[in-house]
Design an enzyme around this catalytic site. Structure first.
Site: not given
Lengths: 104, 465
Positions: B391-393
């Site tokens: 997600n964040d990456v």
């Protein structure tokens, strides 16, 4: 100032070791590929388990009637062993997987 | 004679630590490096037990020592063998805490031991307190880090926490200095011990989960330094070299990790993550819009007729234990003539290298894993990107939204590909707690469900085509 000088004198050999080890530690892992970051951290984690030597000395020098020292020393050796053995075994398990893939 | 044999054992151990660490930094020699260091450690331990002498006296209480060694070996081996690959970061944190506690306990016992005779020299006291403070902080901090990664401890921030932490640290240093330099009361040691344990807790509590690897690495080097204090205390070079080596290497590793996330160590340490994420959560409503879902058969179709598929694994893949299913999908796609690559973000999962370890477990070939820079060059020629629980990456906010807590972190530019399929369990935000506008882009389609189940279904679907 005098006590500072005495201290430097007393520990000069150790201080040399510290300084050289700082550079060596940085140099040795400087080019590690990111694939190996986790195993490396885990391996380093096992190596600082060398603190167990101190725990063994403390335990071995404890007075046989001094229960507090015995119990604390026992705990220290136990925790140190967990650090060393657990650390090396976990690292080995991680690296085992790299090997399995290599042989293919 | 025996004393010199002990010295040689320690020298040998020190060399194995250095060589071991060196070999651990190369894939081919890593495993042997680990074993070499373990051998050196075993020799150092047994040499200490049988050869160590102080004032002509050998060590006593051997039964106790062996009991602790055996118990620790059995429990440690079992724990290390049983732990799931996904829970590896927690395990490292836990073992690290044990080492910190060990260093702190040595200081406590040695302090009382020495005081029985007389007030120790100032330098000795300073060394004892150094080991005590750093060891305790490392212990309680590692326990909190373990709890956080295991989902047992939630982020906890209160107003003025930074001030409180700084105050606590100042208090510890001031009290220790007073105790050492002005021969304060004996019981002050216990206050310092408790305060250090508290500091470790409050030090790690406000730091966001996404920064946990950095914290573990940092605490790892703390424990190294604590071990080195033990080396000073006993004039023991094996402890000194091992400790400082790990202290230095651990610090460098910490900095390398921070760099990979484009975050300064200062920011991680003062826990800015926890604070800003709350702020941007409220602003995330504006991301909004609607996402579209894709059916399994459509996803299977898209992938099997693609020229190139890039798989982006994340923590979701790890929790679902889906690495083997993922390898299955990869094989069946390759059979269909699709070019399959894995794009590994430096901090995918919970630790750098976490995904590599997992995929290696599933026999994914080394050559198929590409790092971020190479992957970003690949995306424009990619037909389908399959995101598995990452997600964040892949959050474009890291590039576009200066108010985002991950702003500035290098990401995988999956948007450059023609199609993006995102597998997640729900629309809930990722570990950093921020919304991801990627999910609302027209190119993106969502494939909800547990990663393992979805991958197995995809394989079945492609087979039946």
């Amino acid at each position: 100032m005098d006590s500072m000088m005495n201290w430097l004198q007393e520990y000069q050999e150790m201080i040399y070791v510290v300084i050289l080890m700082i550079f060596l530690g940085i140099e040795v892992i400087g080019r590690v590929p990111s694939v190996l970051h986790t195993p490396l951290m885990s391996g380093a984690n096992a190596i600082h388990g060398v603190v167990i030597i101190g725990a063994i000395i403390v335990m071995g020098q404890a007075d046989a009637n001094n229960w507090l020292a015995l119990v604390l020393g026992f705990l220290a050796v136990l925790l140190g062993t967990l650090n060393v053995v657990g650390g090396f075994v976990v690292t080995d398990r991680m690296l085992e997987m790299f090997k399995a893939k290599k042989s293919k | 004679m025996e004393m010199s044999l002990l010295t040689i054992s320690y020298l040998f151990a020190s060399i194995t630590f250095i060589l071991g660490l060196k070999m651990l930094s190369h894939p081919a020699s890593a495993r042997n490096g680990n074993r070499l260091a373990a051998l050196g450690m075993a020799i150092a331990i047994f040499a200490t037990i049988f050869l160590y002498e102080s004032d002509g006296k050998k060590l006593g209480n051997l039964i106790w020592i062996f009991a602790a060694l055996i118990l620790g070996t059995v429990v440690g081996t079992l724990a290390a063998k049983k732990v799931k690959m996904t829970a590896m970061p927690q395990m490292v944190s836990l073992f690290n805490g044990m080492g910190g506690a060990c260093a702190a306990l040595i200081s406590v016992v040695e302090y009382n031991h020495l005081l029985h005779v007389q007030e120790p020299a100032t330098s000795t006291l300073a060394i004892i307190f150094g080991g005590l403070i750093i060891g305790s902080v490392s212990f309680s901090g590692s326990m909190i880090a373990w709890g956080k990664l295991d989902g047992r401890v939630k982020d906890f921030v209160f107003k003025g926490q930074h001030i409180f932490n700084l105050g606590l640290l100042f208090f510890i240093v001031a009290l220790a200095t007073y105790r050492i330099a002005w021969h304060g009361e004996i019981w002050m040691m216990y206050i310092i011990l408790v305060a250090s344990l508290l500091y470790g807790i409050f030090f790690v509590l406000p730091i966001g989960g996404a920064d946990m690897p950095v914290v573990i690495s940092l605490l790892n080097s703390f424990t190294g330094v604590a071990a080195a204090f033990g080396g000073f205390l006993y004039g023991n070079k094996a402890m000194l070299t091992g400790g400082i080596l790990v202290g230095a290497a651990g610090t460098l590793l910490t900095i390398l990790m921070c760099k990979a996330m484009n975050r300064s160590l200062m920011h991680v340490l003062i826990g800015s993550f926890g604070q800003t994420s709350a702020a941007s959560l409220s602003g995330a409503a504006s991301v909004g819009g609607s996402h579209k879902e894709v059916t399994l058969s459509d996803a299977a179709m898209m992938m099997s007729y693609a020229q190139r598929v890039v798989i982006v694994p994340g923590y979701g893949l790890a929790v679902a234990q889906a690495q083997h299913a993922c390898h299955e999908l990869e094989k069946i796609l390759i059979d269909k003539g699709v070019d399959v690559t894995y794009a590994i973000h430096p901090v995918a999962g919970r630790m750098p290298g976490h995904m590599n370890v997992l995929l290696a477990e599933a026999d994914v070939a080394y050559e198929q894993l590409v790092e971020m820079e190479a992957a970003n060059e690949l995306f424009p020629q990619t037909d389908v990107v399959l995101i598995l629980g990452a997600n964040d990456v892949v959050n474009p906010a890291a590039k576009t939204d200066p108010s985002s807590p991950i702003y500035g972190m290098p990401i995988l530019d999956v948007e450059l590909a023609k199609q993006v399929i995102v597998n997640k369990r729900s629309m809930k935000p990722g570990y950093a707690g921020i919304e991801n506008e990627l999910f609302y882009k027209p190119k993106t389609s969502m494939l909800f469900g547990d990663a393992k189940k979805v991958l197995q279904d995809l394989v079945a679907e492609i087979k039946s085509m």
